[in-house]
Structures are given as C-alpha cells and as structure tokens.
Design a protein around this motif. Structure first.
Motif, mmCIF file in Angstrom:
data_model
loop_
_atom_site.group_PDB
_atom_site.id
_atom_site.type_symbol
_atom_site.label_atom_id
_atom_site.label_comp_id
_atom_site.label_asym_id
_atom_site.label_seq_id
_atom_site.Cartn_x
_atom_site.Cartn_y
_atom_site.Cartn_z
ATOM 1 N N LYS A 1 26.616 46.654 -29.833
ATOM 2 C CA LYS A 1 26.473 45.339 -30.478
ATOM 3 C C LYS A 1 27.814 44.635 -30.534
ATOM 4 C CE LYS A 1 27.037 45.212 -34.710
ATOM 5 N NZ LYS A 1 26.991 45.494 -36.157
ATOM 6 N N ALA A 2 28.853 45.354 -30.948
ATOM 7 C CA ALA A 2 30.187 44.756 -31.035
ATOM 8 C C ALA A 2 30.673 44.300 -29.664
ATOM 9 C CB ALA A 2 31.168 45.751 -31.653
ATOM 10 N N ALA A 3 30.385 45.095 -28.627
ATOM 11 C CA ALA A 3 30.796 44.724 -27.268
ATOM 12 C C ALA A 3 30.098 43.447 -26.812
ATOM 13 C CB ALA A 3 30.494 45.871 -26.305
ATOM 14 N N ALA A 4 28.813 43.317 -27.141
ATOM 15 C CA ALA A 4 28.084 42.097 -26.759
ATOM 16 C C ALA A 4 28.685 40.877 -27.434
ATOM 17 C CB ALA A 4 26.604 42.241 -27.132
ATOM 18 N N LEU A 5 29.025 40.987 -28.706
ATOM 19 C CA LEU A 5 29.623 39.855 -29.424
ATOM 20 C C LEU A 5 30.985 39.494 -28.843
ATOM 21 C CD1 LEU A 5 28.745 40.668 -33.150
ATOM 22 C CD2 LEU A 5 27.546 39.164 -31.551
ATOM 23 N N GLN A 6 31.746 40.499 -28.472
ATOM 24 C CA GLN A 6 33.054 40.229 -27.874
ATOM 25 C C GLN A 6 32.905 39.490 -26.545
ATOM 26 O OE1 GLN A 6 34.930 44.073 -27.735
ATOM 27 N NE2 GLN A 6 35.077 44.225 -29.961
ATOM 28 N N ASP A 7 31.957 39.935 -25.717
ATOM 29 C CA ASP A 7 31.757 39.287 -24.417
ATOM 30 C C ASP A 7 31.190 37.875 -24.565
ATOM 31 O OD1 ASP A 7 32.774 41.500 -23.202
ATOM 32 O OD2 ASP A 7 30.865 42.258 -22.453
ATOM 33 N N LEU A 8 30.540 37.598 -25.679
ATOM 34 C CA LEU A 8 30.037 36.255 -25.963
ATOM 35 C C LEU A 8 31.066 35.401 -26.709
ATOM 36 C CD1 LEU A 8 26.407 37.240 -26.983
ATOM 37 C CD2 LEU A 8 27.014 35.740 -25.071
ATOM 38 N N ASP A 9 32.224 35.985 -26.980
ATOM 39 C CA ASP A 9 33.332 35.275 -27.634
ATOM 40 C C ASP A 9 32.955 34.786 -29.031
ATOM 41 O OD1 ASP A 9 36.049 34.529 -27.483
ATOM 42 O OD2 ASP A 9 35.510 32.449 -27.058
#
Length: 238
Positions: free
Chosen positions: A167-175
């Motif tokens: 989940k954290a990785a997805a948010l990071q990639d979505l900025d």
C-alpha cells in the motif's frame, strides 16, 4: 483488476474461490461473505486482531463522520443488517465504495482475492510527528485480502506486513503527499488491513512465511499494490 461496482453492479462472485462473494448493499456498505469461517488477523475497527469470521463489512461514512465510539456504531449497523456479531469484521471509510478495486489470482498452492477502497484526504507519513486524536477520522484506505490456502500464524502476520508495505509503495508511486510537510505519504491516519485465510488443506502445503521474496508474499504484494493503485488513481472519476 476491475471495479465491478462502477455502474449498475451490485454483486461480484469470486471466480477462483466458489463460495466467496462481495455485495454492494443499499449504497451503504460492501459485504464480503464466505461460505466457510475464515481465520483472520486485522487492524479492523470492529472485530480486529486475531479471530474468525465469515462476514466482512466495509461501511461508507460521510466526511463529517465524528462518532465518539465507532465500534459501537458499527455494531449497531451489523446488528440491524442481521449479520452475526461474533463472526463479522467491520471497517469504516469515506471513500467511494463504487470505486472498490478487486483483483484475483492463483498462486503457488493458494488462490487469493484482494479488494481495496481508497480515500486520501487524511494522507500521512508514518514516522513524522503530528497532532494525535482519539476519534475515527474519515478518509481511509481499507484493504481486505482473502487467501484460500494454509498459512502459519507467522505467515498471516507477514501477509499483514507485506500488504501494508505494498500500500505504501502504491502511494509513493502515485506521489501522494502528507499535507503536514509535503513528504511522500505511507498511508492515511485510519487505514485498515484484513487478512482472512481459509486454512483449506486441499493445496497440501502450509505457507510458513509471507515476505516479499516468498511466492505467496510476492503475489499478494503485487495484488495489494495494484488494487490500492487503481482505487486511489480513479477516486475522482465518476
């Protein structure tokens, strides 16, 4: 991936797991229901921790939601709906339930389904000092992972960790940023993750671990990443 409740859809039946379905009930909540009792570990508002359940409720609340006791509030909803109080896990969200993202996959001696709903109005970065509160805050990313297979207790906790990291990785990639300091967010202040496992012996194997380099953890991580990414990415679409 798909968003089966955008449009007129009110029922999604798992393709890889007969007996597991998700219903959009009266525009009020999503209900995932299993025909067997599942072992659970979660950070859910209602029925969280370790337990057993066959009903899973993700309830829509307004952005203004400010109940002093969200557990009691969810208990009342569950009771009025006729769901078993002792076998229901309950979540709250202000996100669009219609934009829930569902993904299924078949893996190394297991099948899985993941569903995520996402609101990021209270995005936050863990590890940053911030004002704290005791009441539930609307917003929230909720992720439920259903696993048809056998997992050790350690692997169930590992699945919870892997899902959270994904989940954290997805948010990071979505900025997605923490408005407090503009750094990348790792979640929101009220996220919940649910891991629900059948413990079925039909796959003739028990997964001992669920980290990102295990066959099960690797696939679950990708499923959570993709479902969170889709739900966040499309949150402002009709």
């Amino acid at each position: 991936m798909s968003q089966p409740f955008r449009g007129e859809g009110e029922l999604y039946c798992a393709k890889l797991w007969p007996g597991l379905d998700i219903r959009f009930v009266d525009g009020d909540h999503l209900l995932a229901r299993s025909d067997r009792v599942l072992e659970t570990v979660s950070s859910a508002v209602y029925g969280g921790g370790r337990g057993k359940a066959d009903h899973f409720v993700n309830r829509k609340v307004p952005l203004s939601y400010n109940e002093d006791d969200p557990v009691l509030d969810l208990a009342a909803i569950i009771g009025r709906s006729g769901y078993p109080a002792h076998a229901t896990v309950g979540l709250l969200t202000a996100a669009k339930l219609t934009h829930a993202s569902v993904i299924e996959a078949s893996g190394d001696r297991f099948n899985a389904l993941c569903i995520s709903t996402a609101g990021i109005g209270n995005a936050a970065r863990a590890g940053v000092e911030r004002p704290v509160f005791s009441a539930y805050a609307a917003g929230t990313i909720n992720t439920l992972v259903f696993i048809d297979g056998q997992l050790s207790e350690a692997a169930m906790v590992g699945a919870l960790m892997t899902a959270t990291e994904a989940k954290a990785a997805a948010l990071q990639d979505l900025d997605v940023k923490d408005p407090l300091d503009g750094r990348l967010a790792t979640g929101t202040t009220t996220d919940s993750v649910v891991i629900a496992v059948s413990q079925s012996e039909r796959f003739e194997a028990c997964h001992a671990y669920c980290g990102a380099a295990t066959s099960i953890g690797n696939l679950l991580g990708r499923m959570v990443y993709e479902s969170v990414h889709e739900s966040v990415r499309t949150r402002n679409e009709k």
